[in-house]
Design an enzyme around this catalytic site. Structure first.
Site, PDB file in Angstrom:
ATOM      1  N   THR A  13     -76.527 -38.386 -21.267  1.00 44.44           N
ATOM      2  CA  THR A  13     -76.746 -39.281 -22.400  1.00 44.44           C
ATOM      3  C   THR A  13     -75.810 -40.478 -22.341  1.00 44.44           C
ATOM      4  OG1 THR A  13     -76.395 -39.458 -24.800  1.00 44.44           O
ATOM      5  CG2 THR A  13     -75.193 -37.726 -23.685  1.00 44.44           C
ATOM      6  N   TYR A  61     -70.477 -34.021 -29.439  1.00 42.55           N
ATOM      7  CA  TYR A  61     -71.721 -33.962 -28.653  1.00 42.55           C
ATOM      8  C   TYR A  61     -71.557 -34.767 -27.357  1.00 42.55           C
ATOM      9  CZ  TYR A  61     -76.272 -35.423 -26.979  1.00 42.55           C
ATOM     10  OH  TYR A  61     -77.332 -35.728 -26.168  1.00 42.55           O
TER      11      TYR A  61
END
Ligand code: UDP
Length: 325
Positions: free
Chosen positions: A117, A141
């Site tokens: 990501t 995250y």
């Protein structure tokens, strides 16, 4: 060249569409998923239900399957939850991936395409974000995925594994026939929330921040069609099969779109206005994020086919009107 692929986390949004696309391209696909957020109906090929942290189960599936490569999407991905419960994110995303890598090595499977990501970069120091941008994630995250990328570097350098880490910007859209799309019990993403608000299924959208220094005051993001992500994954697997050592690659279009421009696209494409309320900035949202994605283009020969925000929104709207699960 047909190959045998295990898609871990293959019942979720991006994983299921990548698995389907691999099968469409003639590869043999099996799915491994714990169905905690994924959907049985979204899986391609044999579905092995299991947790990524379950070494016994993973080893049994990998040992029996004679897989040429693993595609790995299994992760917890709610940024807000990661702030309140960081341990869950390090446990599943980082620990789970370490377990998967060990099981792959035990089974002699050496090729991996990992779902990473742009959140590994944190607040941009410069734009567009290229792969050499400093990595200072602002959420657990993002940090859990950054740590995975360190593990992957070590496995590439010291364990003889071939690994592509594909760093997505804002994944959006659905398959063109409306068969596979985004269906989350807890939805936090702009496009599905805006479509649900437009259809009267949810309260008006909260527009998080209208005073950013961007062309219309709202945040700029790089929306990339999930079918283009799927194509990049197919190319990545095939490059590994050809012997490429693997590397980290951004997957974005390089086109920045503001939140207001997304709402305008939804109006244009569906004829439905998106009811919305102006709200405060959401903590942790940088004003602008968009990719320098030339490396994926040169290394994989990847060329996004659905770059236009209207095209992205159109498939998301088809799905949102009649989600299959
Ligand atoms: N956003 C918004 N209202 C919402 C959800 C998102 O205004 O209910 C904005 C958010 O602030 C960001 C953009 O839409 O600027 C994309 O957010 P999303 O959560 O889809 O993806 P992110 O970029 O955070 O990964």
């Amino acid at each position: 060249m047909a190959s045998r692929i295990l898609v871990v986390g293959g019942a979720g949004y991006i994983g299921s569409i990548c698995a389907w696309a691999m099968a469409q391209a003639g590869h043999h696909v099996e799915t491994y998923d714990d169905l905690s957020t994924g959907h049985r109906a979204a899986a391609t090929g044999t579905l092995h239900v299991g947790d990524i942290r379950d070494r016994g189960r993973l080893s049994a599936v990998l040992g029996a399957g004679r897989f040429d490569a693993v595609m790995h999407f299994a992760a917890k991905s709610l940024v807000g939850e990661s702030v309140s419960h960081p341990l869950r994110y390090y446990d599943v995303n980082t620990g789970g991936t370490a377990t998967l890598l060990q099981c792959m090595q035990d089974a002699g499977v050496r090729r991996l395409v990992f779902s990473s990501t742009c959140a590994i970069y944190g607040d941009p120091v410069y734009l567009p974000l290229d792969e050499d941008h400093p990595r200072k994630p602002v959420s657990p995250y993002g940090d859990s995925k950054r740590m995975v990328e360190e593990l992957l570097d070590a496995c590439r350098e010291r364990e003889g594994m071939q690994i592509m880490a594909l760093r997505y910007f804002n994944a959006a859209g659905a398959t063109l026939d409306g068969a596979l799309g985004e269906s989350h019990a807890t939805e936090t993403h702009l496009i599905p929330l805006a479509l649900a608000a437009a259809m009267g299924q949810r309260p008006p959208l909260k527009l998080f921040g209208t005073d950013y220094e961007t062309r219309d005051g709202t945040c700029v993001r790089d929306y990339v069609h999930v079918l283009d992500l799927a194509e990049a994954h197919r190319l990545a697997v095939e490059r590994l099969l050809q012997g490429h050592a693997g590397m980290g690659l951004n997957l974005g279009t390089g086109i920045g779109t503001t939140v207001r421009e997304v709402l305008a696209a939804i109006h244009r494409v569906t004829g439905m206005a998106v009811p919305h309320d102006l709200a405060d900035r959401r903590p942790g949202d940088p004003p602008a994020l968009f990719a320098q994605a030339n490396r994926a283009r040169s290394v994989l020969g990847w060329q996004p086919q659905h770059e236009d925000i209207d095209a992205i929104v159109a498939t998301a709207a088809t799905w949102a009107r009649a989600p299959r699960y």
